[in-house]
Design a protein around this motif. Structure first.
Motif, short mmCIF file in Angstrom:
data_model
loop_
_atom_site.label_atom_id
_atom_site.label_comp_id
_atom_site.label_asym_id
_atom_site.label_seq_id
_atom_site.Cartn_x
_atom_site.Cartn_y
_atom_site.Cartn_z
N ASP A 20 0.83 -1.21 0.00
CA ASP A 20 0.00 0.00 0.00
C ASP A 20 0.86 1.26 0.00
OD1 ASP A 20 -2.41 -1.36 -0.11
OD2 ASP A 20 -2.73 -1.32 2.05
N GLU A 21 1.94 1.25 0.79
CA GLU A 21 2.84 2.40 0.82
C GLU A 21 3.55 2.57 -0.52
OE1 GLU A 21 4.99 3.13 4.87
OE2 GLU A 21 4.77 0.97 4.58
N MET A 22 3.96 1.45 -1.10
CA MET A 22 4.63 1.51 -2.40
C MET A 22 3.69 2.05 -3.47
SD MET A 22 6.59 -2.14 -2.06
CE MET A 22 7.43 -2.15 -3.63
N LEU A 23 2.45 1.57 -3.46
CA LEU A 23 1.48 2.05 -4.44
C LEU A 23 1.20 3.55 -4.29
CD1 LEU A 23 -1.08 -0.88 -4.56
CD2 LEU A 23 0.33 -0.05 -6.46
N ALA A 24 1.18 4.03 -3.07
CA ALA A 24 0.95 5.47 -2.85
C ALA A 24 2.06 6.28 -3.52
CB ALA A 24 0.87 5.77 -1.36
N ILE A 25 3.29 5.83 -3.38
CA ILE A 25 4.42 6.51 -4.03
C ILE A 25 4.33 6.32 -5.54
CG2 ILE A 25 6.93 6.49 -4.34
CD1 ILE A 25 7.11 5.72 -1.31
N GLU A 26 4.18 5.09 -5.96
CA GLU A 26 4.15 4.73 -7.38
C GLU A 26 3.11 5.55 -8.14
OE1 GLU A 26 5.49 2.03 -10.53
OE2 GLU A 26 6.31 2.52 -8.57
N ASN A 27 1.92 5.67 -7.58
CA ASN A 27 0.84 6.38 -8.26
C ASN A 27 1.07 7.89 -8.34
OD1 ASN A 27 -0.78 4.13 -8.94
ND2 ASN A 27 -1.54 4.03 -6.85
N ARG A 28 1.91 8.42 -7.48
CA ARG A 28 2.20 9.86 -7.52
C ARG A 28 3.36 10.20 -8.44
NH1 ARG A 28 -0.22 13.73 -4.57
NH2 ARG A 28 1.66 14.94 -4.79
N VAL A 29 4.30 9.27 -8.62
CA VAL A 29 5.52 9.64 -9.36
C VAL A 29 5.59 9.08 -10.77
CG1 VAL A 29 6.84 9.97 -7.23
CG2 VAL A 29 6.96 7.77 -8.40
N ARG A 36 -0.85 -3.14 -8.16
CA ARG A 36 -0.71 -4.02 -6.99
C ARG A 36 -0.25 -5.41 -7.45
NH1 ARG A 36 -2.43 -3.87 -1.91
NH2 ARG A 36 -3.58 -1.95 -2.31
N GLY A 37 -0.85 -5.89 -8.55
CA GLY A 37 -0.49 -7.19 -9.09
C GLY A 37 0.97 -7.27 -9.51
N ASN A 38 1.50 -6.19 -10.10
CA ASN A 38 2.91 -6.18 -10.48
C ASN A 38 3.81 -6.36 -9.26
OD1 ASN A 38 2.15 -3.57 -12.81
ND2 ASN A 38 2.63 -5.67 -13.37
N PHE A 39 3.48 -5.63 -8.19
CA PHE A 39 4.29 -5.76 -6.97
C PHE A 39 4.13 -7.13 -6.34
CE2 PHE A 39 4.12 -1.02 -7.03
CZ PHE A 39 5.48 -0.79 -7.03
N LEU A 40 2.90 -7.60 -6.22
CA LEU A 40 2.66 -8.92 -5.62
C LEU A 40 3.35 -10.02 -6.41
CD1 LEU A 40 -1.10 -8.61 -4.60
CD2 LEU A 40 0.87 -8.80 -3.05
N ASP A 41 3.26 -9.97 -7.74
CA ASP A 41 3.91 -10.98 -8.57
C ASP A 41 5.42 -10.95 -8.40
OD1 ASP A 41 1.42 -11.75 -9.51
OD2 ASP A 41 1.65 -10.78 -11.47
N SER A 42 5.99 -9.75 -8.32
CA SER A 42 7.44 -9.63 -8.15
C SER A 42 7.90 -10.23 -6.84
CB SER A 42 7.86 -8.15 -8.23
OG SER A 42 7.63 -7.64 -9.52
N ILE A 43 7.17 -9.94 -5.78
CA ILE A 43 7.53 -10.48 -4.47
C ILE A 43 7.33 -11.99 -4.44
CG2 ILE A 43 6.88 -10.48 -2.02
CD1 ILE A 43 6.33 -7.40 -2.41
N ALA A 44 6.21 -12.45 -5.00
CA ALA A 44 5.93 -13.90 -5.04
C ALA A 44 6.97 -14.64 -5.88
CB ALA A 44 4.53 -14.15 -5.59
N SER A 45 7.53 -13.99 -6.89
CA SER A 45 8.53 -14.61 -7.75
C SER A 45 9.91 -14.64 -7.10
CB SER A 45 8.62 -13.87 -9.09
OG SER A 45 7.41 -14.01 -9.79
#
Length: 158
Positions: A20-29, A36-45
């Motif tokens: 959630d914190e990453m998405l808040a930054i990501e969506n502003r910059v 969310r799926g991109n981040f979840l997939d990266s962590i899961a991988s």
């Protein structure tokens, strides 16, 4: 004379609870941010994901894919209000160390030609442009090319 304590800056592994914190930054910059799926997939991988926290606040992060002797910087971002304060350099430096410690000899990345701040940071760290991926990024008026850059990690201390 009063003593002022410097804020505590830490580089910590990122997990699902940080998204959630990453998405808040990501969506502003980013005009076309990761989902969310991109981040979840990266962590899961099992990609290497790191966050820079200042007194607990997430101010930047990176996601690296490391395979054999190469690494690919998939995402690096710094909160808008924290840009220009050296956090991008701190996160990039950490990513380079992590990649080198994992045995990578080269770090690859793509960057938008229109992202002057990122280009300046990468060039300052010694990244060299080695190619162009045509139409790689989504853009408001279609697509934008990506500059392919690499850095030889041999001189980065592990």
């Amino acid at each position: 004379m009063s003593a002022v304590l410097a804020p505590r800056v830490e580089m910590l592994r990122i997990g699902g609870g940080d998204i959630d914190e990453m998405l808040a930054i990501e969506n502003r910059v980013h005009p076309f941010p990761w989902t969310r799926g991109n981040f979840l997939d990266s962590i899961a991988s099992g990609y290497s994901a790191w966050g820079c926290r200042v007194t607990g606040e997430l101010v930047g992060y990176c996601v690296l894919m490391i395979a054999v002797d190469e690494a690919h910087l998939l995402n690096i971002s710094v909160a808008e209000k924290r840009q220009g304060m050296g956090f991008g350099a701190r996160v990039l430096s950490h990513a380079m160390r992590v990649a080198r410690q994992a045995g990578a000899l080269i770090l690859w990345l793509e960057v938008r030609p229109s992202n002057g701040k990122a280009l300046a940071l990468y060039r300052n760290f010694g990244f060299q442009q080695v190619g162009v991926r045509r139409g790689y990024y989504q853009a408001t008026d279609g697509t934008e090319d990506a500059l392919v850059m690499k850095h030889d990690l041999a001189e980065v201390s592990a």
